[in-house]
Every structure is written in C-alpha cells, then in structure tokens.
Write an enzyme that holds these catalytic residues in place. Structure first.
Site, PDB file in Angstrom:
ATOM      1  N   ASP A 235     -13.241   8.397   2.978  1.00  0.00           N
ATOM      2  CA  ASP A 235     -13.177   7.160   2.205  1.00  0.00           C
ATOM      3  C   ASP A 235     -13.602   5.953   3.053  1.00  0.00           C
ATOM      4  O   ASP A 235     -13.202   5.828   4.215  1.00  0.00           O
ATOM      5  CB  ASP A 235     -11.726   6.971   1.741  1.00  0.00           C
ATOM      6  CG  ASP A 235     -11.552   5.844   0.755  1.00  0.00           C
ATOM      7  OD1 ASP A 235     -12.121   5.935  -0.339  1.00  0.00           O
ATOM      8  OD2 ASP A 235     -10.838   4.870   1.077  1.00  0.00           O
ATOM      9  N   GLU A 297     -18.289   8.493   2.362  1.00  0.00           N
ATOM     10  CA  GLU A 297     -18.457   7.482   1.327  1.00  0.00           C
ATOM     11  C   GLU A 297     -18.826   6.213   2.093  1.00  0.00           C
ATOM     12  O   GLU A 297     -17.968   5.492   2.592  1.00  0.00           O
ATOM     13  CB  GLU A 297     -17.159   7.278   0.543  1.00  0.00           C
ATOM     14  CG  GLU A 297     -17.366   6.393  -0.667  1.00  0.00           C
ATOM     15  CD  GLU A 297     -16.331   5.299  -0.854  1.00  0.00           C
ATOM     16  OE1 GLU A 297     -16.358   4.653  -1.898  1.00  0.00           O
ATOM     17  OE2 GLU A 297     -15.508   5.064   0.050  1.00  0.00           O
TER      18      GLU A 297
HETATM   19  C1  NOJ Z   1     -13.135   4.152  -2.300  1.00  0.00           C
HETATM   20  C2  NOJ Z   1     -12.372   4.935  -3.310  1.00  0.00           C
HETATM   21  O1  NOJ Z   1     -13.249   5.800  -3.982  1.00  0.00           O
HETATM   22  C3  NOJ Z   1     -11.723   3.929  -4.227  1.00  0.00           C
HETATM   23  O2  NOJ Z   1     -11.167   4.535  -5.352  1.00  0.00           O
HETATM   24  C4  NOJ Z   1     -10.699   3.170  -3.439  1.00  0.00           C
HETATM   25  O3  NOJ Z   1     -10.143   2.145  -4.246  1.00  0.00           O
HETATM   26  C5  NOJ Z   1     -11.323   2.527  -2.204  1.00  0.00           C
HETATM   27  N1  NOJ Z   1     -12.208   3.398  -1.516  1.00  0.00           N
HETATM   28  C6  NOJ Z   1     -10.243   2.100  -1.237  1.00  0.00           C
HETATM   29  O4  NOJ Z   1      -9.645   3.238  -0.676  1.00  0.00           O
END
Ligand code: NOJ
Length: 576
Positions: A235, A297
């Site tokens: 993440d 991500e």
């Molecule tokens: C990316 C995640 O996919 C999202 O859902 C989240 O709110 C943010 N990162 C913060 O962790």
C-alpha cells in the site's frame, strides 16, 4: 457463451507481417507465474458474510473460493483483514500479525490459504507500511512517552510553527482532505507536538528513517510468509520515505508537479531511498523461494519513472494506473498500452493491467458517464448526473475483453465479473469513507464501489449475508446481478469472463506478444494480435468491418453483425 463461433469472410490479413512491440516471454519468464497471472482482488468486508453480522469475513472467502476457481483465477489478493477500527476500510491497521474478529481468526486465515492451495489458487495479502492506526500499541506508546522518546521516533512527530507551536510543521495536505498534521495533547495535559498523517488523522505515518521501523516490517513480512502467502500488495509504496527537512510542497497533493513546479519530486513521493527498502524486501522474499512476489501500489508518473520500481532486484509488479484511468478512446488506449509494454519491457518486468479496484468507481459505471463526470475521482452520488448503465455495461464488457487479451498480469476487482456498477444513489448517511467527512461532503469518497456482493437472487441481501444485514446498503435491483443468475446464463458477464479466462489460459495469452494490426490504426477501433488471437474493440460510432476470421468470443450477443463489429463492442477472432 456470448461467442457465436462463425466465419467472417472479408479481406485477408497476413499475420506474418506483424511486428511485435512486445515479444513473447522466454522459457525463464514462462516459468514465473507472476508474469502472466490473473489476480482477483477480494475486499473481505464486502465479499461474503458467513456469520451473519453484515460484514464479509474470511470464512465467507473460504466458502466461495470454489467460485473463483470456476472463474479461473490464479491468485487472490486480500485487502486488509487485520485488527482495525475500520476508519479507512481496514487500511488503518492496529495489529499487523492478527485477524480482526469481524473477519475471523488466524485459524480461519490458515484455512483460506489451505483451501486456496487445494484449488491451485495463491493468496497475496495487503501490507500497509506507510501508516498504521492510532490504536496500534506502538502509536499509543508514542503518545504516552512524550517528546524526544524512542517511542515517538517510530513516527513523524515535530514541534509546531509559530510562537506557541500552534501552526502545523509544514503545509502538507492529507489525501483525504484537510491538513496532514494533527496536534496531540501531551501526557501532562498541555497542547504538544504534531504528528504526520498523509491520510486520515487516525492513520499516523511511520518514520522510515528509523531502522527500528525497517526491522518491524521485516518481522511482519516473515510472519505472513511463514503462513504460506504468495506475496504482498504494498500500500502507498511511493510515500514511506519523506525528504529530509520535510519542506513545504506547492504541487498537487497527489504528488504531481504543477506548471510552476514542473517535474518536481514531491517530498513525500518516490524518494530515492525507497529503492533500498524494496531491495531488502526482495531478499527477504527470496529466502522463501523464487515464487513469492511484491506488487507496488505506487502513484508515480510517468511510466518511465514508475518502472524503476520493478527493476529485477526490487518489486515484481506495480499497478498500472495509467491504463486504469484511460478514457474510452482507441488512440489513447493504443498509446498507453504501447508505452506500458515498452517501459516495463525495458526493465524486464511484466506489465500489469487493471480496470477497477476499491478506490475508484467501477468501470461499468465510469464508462457509462458521457463527457467529464461532474465529480471526478471519487464516486458519484444522488445529486450527480447518473451514468448510463446500459452503455456502461456494454463498454465495460468490451474493455474487459480487451484487457484479458493483453500479455502480462491482469488484476480483477471482485464483482466486475458480474458486471457490477457502483451504488451511485447511496444515501449520504451511510457513507464511511473518511474523505466524505474530511471534505465536508465535497468529495463523496469510495463507498459506492465497495457494496457487498450479490450471490443469490432469491435470498436476503442478495445472498451476501443470511441475516439480510449489510454494512453498506445494496442498490435496488442488485439481485439481478447475482452470481446464481449468471452462472448458467451463456449471455451473462460472468460467462464472458469465465470463457475469456479459459481461452487466455489455453492460448497462453499472458506470456504472449503484442502487435498492432495497422489496417485499423486510423480508426476508432483498437486492434492487436496476441498469439493467434486478434483482439478488436470498436470505440467509435460506426460499424467496423472484421477481417477474414473465425469468431472466438464476443463481448455481447449482437456484437458482430454482417461481418462487422458494432460500436461499443469487442471481439476475439482467429485470423484465417
Ligand atoms: C491505498 C488504498 O488502496 C486505499 O484504500 C487507502 O485508503 C490508502 N491507500 C491509504 O492506506
């Protein structure tokens, strides 16, 4: 199936003349499952509720894995199921090495991995290293220990600006709106330091300048690797390290430079020191064999910079958000597909493709919005112009067929195989996304794409939960999308995905190559060849004549008529 195999008699094309811009994988690449797989994102709270409390759970995941095997996926990625106050849908973790009671126990998790293994499905978990929850024991200890303590050094605490420290330490803004700093009350009751949170104030950022944080996350990686996970989706992988001195940022909050700040590297985006973190993690994974993976991500533009993250000694994959955000325009798709393949090929990494996830409106909704949506980014609400659902469905099926024909890795988001749209009429009183609260409703947030799935059209809550309770409301007519209705309907979206995944595997399209069929370059039709399959999507307004071919799969009944591909539709054909 929606495919009605038939022969199209028309101008012949000679595939031998095609030049691949992306060559098929070598034998070594073919042996690496993560270069070609179809990975299905499970958002556990909305997948399937087994115990009837209205929240999806891991027992529900285990119970429905057979359905995912039938669909034909290679792996599942589980969004967070860790103990969490759920202030940001579980991305606010209070214990990285356990399961929240609403989702089950570690035993239930082990059962999911075991059942998945029996079905030949790998399990990837979500790692959230940028921030934790304010309820994490380490953050509580940091608050209690006071300024200058080693406990505070695990997070980003700073004194405020101004005479009495009442101003935040810099001008950074939270991704969810409002300042990225919150002031604490010190143990002696006085107003004190500020802590950084790039997201909600309940999500304090870790201090990745501190080696103790590195050690803690290595421990967490090993904890899940020991339990048999196939890897991690990481993440906010671009933000862990912040630039020394935490300088003000005058670009956009999402890290993109402005005209005054062209090409500037935001101080909380893509800092060079990140690469060593992922190099170390890759070494840790390698201790467990060669088939465990890291997927970033990472919101990094442009693609040429993003691919630095997937050099051979770092992550295996990174999400391709440039593809996800491409509008319904053949020329633009052609560009993003070609640039992606070239950029990822340049570092020897697979390209990933994704159309939907839990952070954006589903593509069946996005593609049904004509023109620019009134509210870009987050979801649409009852006050917005509603999407044209029928148009969205037709285009979404064509777009999915395009994606599933591409070489590389495909990420699917739960429910897209049912053709689900967003809940764009959700009453505001149900909204849970912190974005809605932090922007006083100016941004609606992402709840509309996180609605509990429909399984059984005849059951309460469309079969999501036997109690009929759902943590977010399902829209009217949700039962029409239920899996039981679609499973035996040859014209359903589910049948289309199942057939496409089967053909993709049979023809090994994931490891294949891509060549444009130049005959269509000047048209609004996207046309590429992978192996012996010609994939065409008509994004224009007029019929497009197909070459002489055998139809393998069409995006919908009626997609092909009189040797032509109808507007809005897609097709897989075998050239003759
Ligand atoms: C990316 C995640 O996919 C999202 O859902 C989240 O709110 C943010 N990162 C913060 O962790």
């Amino acid at each position: 199936m929606s495919a009605l195999p038939s022969d199209i008699q028309s101008d012949p094309v000679a595939p031998a003349e095609l030049t691949a811009i992306h060559p098929a994988d070598t034998a070594e690449g073919v042996a690496q499952w993560w270069r070609s797989s179809v990975i299905y994102q499970v958002y556990p709270r909305s997948f399937r509720d087994f115990d009837g409390d209205g929240n999806g759970d891991l027992a529900g995941v285990a119970a429905e894995l057979d359905q995912l095997a039938e669909l034909g996926v290679d792996a599942v990625w589980l969004s967070p199921f860790y103990p969490s106050p759920q202030r940001d849908g579980g991305y606010d973790v209070s214990d990285y090495c356990d399961v929240d009671p609403i989702f089950g126990t570690l035993n239930t998790f082990d059962h999911v991995v075991e059942r998945a293994r029996e079905l030949g499905i790998r399990v990837i978990v979500d790692l959230v290293p940028n921030h934790c929850s304010e309820e994490h024991s380490l953050f509580r200890a940091a608050l209690a220990a006071g300024p200058g303590s080693p406990e505070r050094a695990l997070f980003v605490f700073r004194d405020g600006k101004g005479a009495d420290g009442a101003e935040p330490p810099n001008n950074w803004q939270s991704h969810f709106g409002g300042p990225a700093w919150t002031r604490v009350v010190e143990p002696d009751g006085t107003p004190g330091q500020w802590y950084l949170h790039l997201f909600d104030s309940s999500q304090p950022d870790f201090n990745w300048d501190n080696p103790a944080v590195h050690e803690e996350f290595e421990r967490i990686l090993r904890f899940w690797l020991d339990r048999g996970v196939a890897g991690f989706r990481v993440d906010v992988a671009h933000s862990l390290v912040k630039k020394d001195g935490l300088p003000d940022w005058h670009g956009r909050p999402d890290g993109v430079g402005t005209e005054d700040y062209p090409g500037h590297l935001a101080p909380m985006f893509g800092q060079p020191a990140l690469h060593d973190i992922y190099r170390r993690w890759r070494e840790v994974l390698a201790e467990y064999g060669e088939d465990r993976v890291l997927c970033a991500e990472a919101s990094i533009d442009p693609l040429d910079r993003l691919v630095n993250w997937v050099r051979p000694d770092q992550m295996h994959q990174t999400f391709n958000f440039a593809f996800l955000s491409c509008p319904w325009d053949a020329a633009k798709y052609r560009t993003v597909i070609e640039e992606s393949l070239r950029a990822f090929d340049s570092v020897g990494a697979p390209t990933t493709w994704v159309l939907s996830n839990h952070d954006v409106p589903r593509h069946a909704t996005r593609l049904g919005v004509e023109g620019v949506p009134a509210r870009p980014g987050d979801g649409l609400g009852p006050e917005d112009q509603q999407p044209n659902l029928q148009l969205g469905q037709v285009r979404a099926r064509a777009a999915s067929l395009m994606m599933l024909g591409l070489p590389g890795v495909v990420y699917l988001y739960q429910g897209e195989e049912l053709g689900l749209p967003d809940h764009t009429m959700m009453p505001h009183s149900f909204r849970q996304d912190p974005t809605y609260r932090r922007t006083a409703g100016a941004r609606l947030g992402r709840d509309g794409s996180r609605v509990p799935l429909p399984w059984n059209s005849a059951a309460a809550a469309a079969g999501f939960s036997r109690s009929g309770t759902t943590w977010l409301p399902q829209p009217a007519g949700w039962d029409e999308f239920a899996r039981d209705r679609q499973r035996h309907d040859a014209s359903s979206t589910l049948s289309l995905y199942t057939a496409a995944l089967e053909l993709r595997r049979k023809k090994d399209l994931g490891h294949g190559s891509l060549s444009w069929l130049s005959d269509y370059d000047d048209t609004a039709c996207l046309a590429f060849v992978n192996r012996d399959v010609l994939v065409m999507v008509n994004m224009g307004d007029t019929d497009v004549r197909l070459p002489r071919s055998e139809v393998l799969l069409t995006s919908a009944a009626g997609a092909v008529a009189d040797g032509c591909l109808r507007p809005g539709h897609g097709v897989w054909v075998r050239l003759m």
